[in-house]
Each structure stands twice: as structure tokens, then as C-alpha cells.
Scaffold this motif. Structure first.
Motif, short mmCIF file in Angstrom:
data_model
loop_
_atom_site.label_atom_id
_atom_site.label_comp_id
_atom_site.label_asym_id
_atom_site.label_seq_id
_atom_site.Cartn_x
_atom_site.Cartn_y
_atom_site.Cartn_z
N LYS A 66 -4.40 -4.46 -4.46
CA LYS A 66 -4.39 -3.04 -4.83
C LYS A 66 -3.24 -2.74 -5.79
O LYS A 66 -3.41 -2.05 -6.79
N ALA A 67 -2.06 -3.28 -5.49
CA ALA A 67 -0.89 -3.06 -6.35
C ALA A 67 -1.09 -3.73 -7.70
O ALA A 67 -0.75 -3.16 -8.75
N GLN A 68 -1.66 -4.93 -7.71
CA GLN A 68 -1.90 -5.62 -8.98
C GLN A 68 -2.89 -4.85 -9.85
O GLN A 68 -2.71 -4.76 -11.07
N GLN A 69 -3.91 -4.28 -9.23
CA GLN A 69 -4.88 -3.48 -9.98
C GLN A 69 -4.22 -2.23 -10.57
O GLN A 69 -4.50 -1.86 -11.72
N ALA A 70 -3.34 -1.59 -9.80
CA ALA A 70 -2.63 -0.41 -10.29
C ALA A 70 -1.68 -0.78 -11.44
O ALA A 70 -1.58 -0.06 -12.43
N LEU A 71 -1.00 -1.92 -11.31
CA LEU A 71 -0.12 -2.38 -12.38
C LEU A 71 -0.91 -2.70 -13.65
O LEU A 71 -0.49 -2.34 -14.76
N ALA A 72 -2.06 -3.35 -13.49
CA ALA A 72 -2.90 -3.68 -14.64
C ALA A 72 -3.40 -2.42 -15.34
O ALA A 72 -3.41 -2.33 -16.57
N ALA A 73 -3.81 -1.42 -14.56
CA ALA A 73 -4.32 -0.18 -15.13
C ALA A 73 -3.20 0.65 -15.76
O ALA A 73 -3.40 1.27 -16.80
N GLY A 74 -2.04 0.67 -15.13
CA GLY A 74 -0.93 1.49 -15.61
C GLY A 74 -0.09 0.86 -16.70
O GLY A 74 0.67 1.55 -17.38
N PRO A 91 -1.38 -1.43 -19.37
CA PRO A 91 -2.32 -2.24 -20.15
C PRO A 91 -1.59 -2.95 -21.30
O PRO A 91 -0.69 -2.39 -21.90
N GLY A 92 -1.97 -4.17 -21.52
CA GLY A 92 -1.36 -4.91 -22.61
C GLY A 92 -0.12 -5.69 -22.23
O GLY A 92 0.26 -6.62 -22.92
N VAL A 93 0.53 -5.33 -21.12
CA VAL A 93 1.73 -6.07 -20.71
C VAL A 93 1.56 -6.74 -19.36
O VAL A 93 2.32 -7.65 -19.03
N PHE A 94 0.59 -6.31 -18.57
CA PHE A 94 0.34 -6.93 -17.27
C PHE A 94 -0.23 -8.34 -17.49
O PHE A 94 -1.12 -8.54 -18.30
N ARG A 95 0.32 -9.30 -16.76
CA ARG A 95 -0.20 -10.67 -16.80
C ARG A 95 -0.46 -11.13 -15.37
O ARG A 95 0.45 -11.10 -14.54
N PRO A 96 -1.69 -11.54 -15.06
CA PRO A 96 -1.95 -12.06 -13.72
C PRO A 96 -1.18 -13.36 -13.51
O PRO A 96 -0.88 -14.08 -14.46
N ASN A 97 -0.85 -13.63 -12.26
CA ASN A 97 -0.03 -14.78 -11.93
C ASN A 97 -0.69 -15.59 -10.83
O ASN A 97 -1.32 -15.03 -9.94
N ALA A 98 -0.56 -16.88 -10.89
CA ALA A 98 -1.07 -17.78 -9.85
C ALA A 98 -0.22 -19.04 -9.85
O ALA A 98 0.57 -19.27 -10.77
N VAL A 99 -0.38 -19.85 -8.85
CA VAL A 99 0.35 -21.11 -8.78
C VAL A 99 0.07 -21.91 -10.05
O VAL A 99 -1.08 -22.04 -10.48
N GLY A 100 1.11 -22.37 -10.69
CA GLY A 100 0.97 -23.17 -11.91
C GLY A 100 0.96 -22.37 -13.20
O GLY A 100 0.88 -22.94 -14.28
N SER A 101 1.03 -21.03 -13.10
CA SER A 101 1.05 -20.21 -14.31
C SER A 101 2.31 -20.50 -15.11
O SER A 101 3.38 -20.77 -14.55
N ASP A 121 0.85 -1.18 0.00
CA ASP A 121 0.00 0.00 0.00
C ASP A 121 0.88 1.23 0.00
O ASP A 121 2.09 1.14 0.17
N GLY A 122 0.28 2.38 -0.20
CA GLY A 122 1.01 3.63 -0.09
C GLY A 122 1.46 4.20 -1.42
O GLY A 122 1.17 3.67 -2.48
N ASP A 123 2.21 5.32 -1.33
CA ASP A 123 2.62 6.03 -2.54
C ASP A 123 3.71 5.30 -3.33
O ASP A 123 4.02 5.67 -4.45
N ILE A 124 4.26 4.23 -2.79
CA ILE A 124 5.25 3.45 -3.54
C ILE A 124 4.60 2.73 -4.72
O ILE A 124 5.26 2.48 -5.72
N ILE A 125 3.30 2.46 -4.64
CA ILE A 125 2.62 1.75 -5.74
C ILE A 125 2.62 2.60 -7.02
O ILE A 125 3.11 2.15 -8.05
N PRO A 126 2.09 3.82 -7.01
CA PRO A 126 2.11 4.60 -8.26
C PRO A 126 3.53 4.93 -8.73
O PRO A 126 3.79 4.99 -9.93
N LYS A 127 4.46 5.10 -7.79
CA LYS A 127 5.85 5.36 -8.18
C LYS A 127 6.43 4.14 -8.91
O LYS A 127 7.16 4.28 -9.89
N THR A 128 6.11 2.96 -8.42
CA THR A 128 6.60 1.74 -9.05
C THR A 128 5.98 1.55 -10.42
O THR A 128 6.67 1.20 -11.39
N VAL A 129 4.67 1.80 -10.54
CA VAL A 129 4.00 1.69 -11.84
C VAL A 129 4.64 2.65 -12.84
O VAL A 129 4.93 2.27 -13.98
N THR A 130 4.88 3.88 -12.43
CA THR A 130 5.50 4.87 -13.31
C THR A 130 6.90 4.44 -13.73
O THR A 130 7.26 4.53 -14.91
#
Length: 90
Positions: free
Chosen positions: A66-74, A76-86, A38-47
Motif C-alpha cells: 500500500k505504501a509503495q503504491q502511494a509512493l509510486a502515485a505521489g 511519478p518519475g522518481v519512484f523505483r521499485p526495489n527487490a533483491v538484486g536490484s 498503513d495509516g495516515d503516516i503514508i500520505p504524510k510521508t509521500v507529501t
């Protein structure tokens, strides 16, 4: 084999406090636990990641919803969700 020549690298300004180094002209594909909760590190990391124009971004463990949603929004087209077995082919 003789000594190898050093590869030229590109440095990213420390926008998020992280300065990745990579060979010049190469594309990136960060796949890791970004340890973002959480926090302002999320948008800084996305940028900072967007400035690197990655081919793929795959957040793993320790990346909050929350961070995954920000990464997906920031990134688009390169974010890939990840889970066990991906499986990702690069």
C-alpha cells in the motif's frame, strides 16, 4: 589538512515527524526501508518526500505494498521499485 568549513543545510518541516537535513542545493535519493505499513503516516510521508523533490525514491524492506503504491502515485518519475538484486546507478 586544516579544519573544514561547515556546510550549509536545508531543513524540512516535520510534516511526517521526520526532519531530514541535507546540504543546500543537493538532490536526495532516499533508498531505505521506510517502515510504512498503513495509516495516515503514508500520505504524510509521500507529501514530505515530494517536497524534497528527490531525484530517486527506492523503498526497501518494511515498506508495505500500500505504501509503495502511494509512493509510486505521489512521486511519478522518481519512484523505483526495489527487490533483491536490484542495482541503481545514481
Amino acid at each position: 589538512m586544516g579544519p573544514t568549513k561547515p556546510r550549509s543545510t536545508t531543513r524540512t518541516p516535520p510534516t511526517s515527524g521526520v526532519s531530514p537535513t541535507r546540504p543546500a542545493g543537493s538532490s536526495t535519493a532516499p533508498t531505505a526501508g521506510f517502515h510504512l505499513r498503513d495509516g495516515d503516516i503514508i500520505p504524510k510521508t509521500v507529501t514530505a518526500l515530494a517536497a524534497e523533490t528527490p531525484a530517486v525514491v527506492v523503498p526497501a524492506h518494511c515498506t508495505s505494498w500500500k505504501a509503495q503504491q502511494a509512493l509510486a502515485a505521489g512521486l511519478p518519475g522518481v519512484f523505483r521499485p526495489n527487490a533483491v538484486g536490484s542495482c541503481f546507478q545514481l
